[in-house]
Design an enzyme around this catalytic site. Sequence first.
Site, PDB file in Angstrom:
ATOM      1  CB  THR A 207      22.166  20.516-140.602  1.00 24.15           C
ATOM      2  OG1 THR A 207      22.137  19.542-141.664  1.00 24.15           O
ATOM      3  CG2 THR A 207      23.141  21.623-140.969  1.00 24.15           C
ATOM      4  CB  CYS A 212      13.713  18.382-133.793  1.00 22.93           C
ATOM      5  SG  CYS A 212      13.312  17.028-134.911  1.00 22.93           S
TER       6      CYS A 212
END
Length: 267
Positions: A207, A212
């Site tokens: 992950t 972002c």
Amino acid sequence: MKEVACSLTIAGTDPTGGAGIQADLKTFQELQSYGMSIITSVVAQNTTGVQRIHHIPLEMIEEQLDSVFSDMPVHAFKTGMIANIDMMDIIKSKIADKNIPFVIDPVMVATSGDALISEDARDYLRDHLLPLCKVITPNLPEAEFLTGDTIDTVDKMEAAAKKIVHEYGAEAALVKGGHLVGDAIDYLYDGKNMYTFKAKRINTKNTHGTGCTYSAAITAYLSHGLPLVEAVEKSKHFVTEAIKHSFELGKGNGPTNHFAVRKDCSN
């Protein structure tokens, strides 16, 4: 020729490409928004963590911003890692008069739980940047650091989103529930309505860079002129697919797959 949608990211780097500026630009590209970047910090990091951070001189950050805004169209932009008040103050001075959708990814808390910015920088972001943003996208540790409240239920997630909007002045808040057990449920509050975005939890450790990527996708969709709710809905799908088809790369938490969804962004 149709006008090209353009997105700008203002953030730190990730040399392994999973997070930061690199993840943002990959996401912009996949969603057919021309990507531009302002680097605030050069970060030596990988899937196992952060090894070192070098902050770009303030005058260079300012000159990068001037270079972009004096020459290029910017239809939406986002901020990621902004390490200190001086950086935030420069960014504020350059964007305050811009009527452009602004997405804040409040990179405040590391995966380990350690704070990445000081309390005074957090307060500056809350007091001076939040009132300028279209939406802020905190995960639960970030929302807790931002609000000072413990957030361990969906009701508290909704309360945090409302607090961020009504008390701190953000136009909207997307509080992400990936740190709770069960399905990954996010709550978007726009000052009037609460929207829920739900996805099945994916059993993977890969992950790295999801925050972002999620915020960059929202920025890209906003650059195309989509309404916020639709931009978040599409971005939730984008990041879910990126996690579902993530890469087994590196020795730690591997990166998401930014080209998991290959289709026209208008679909």
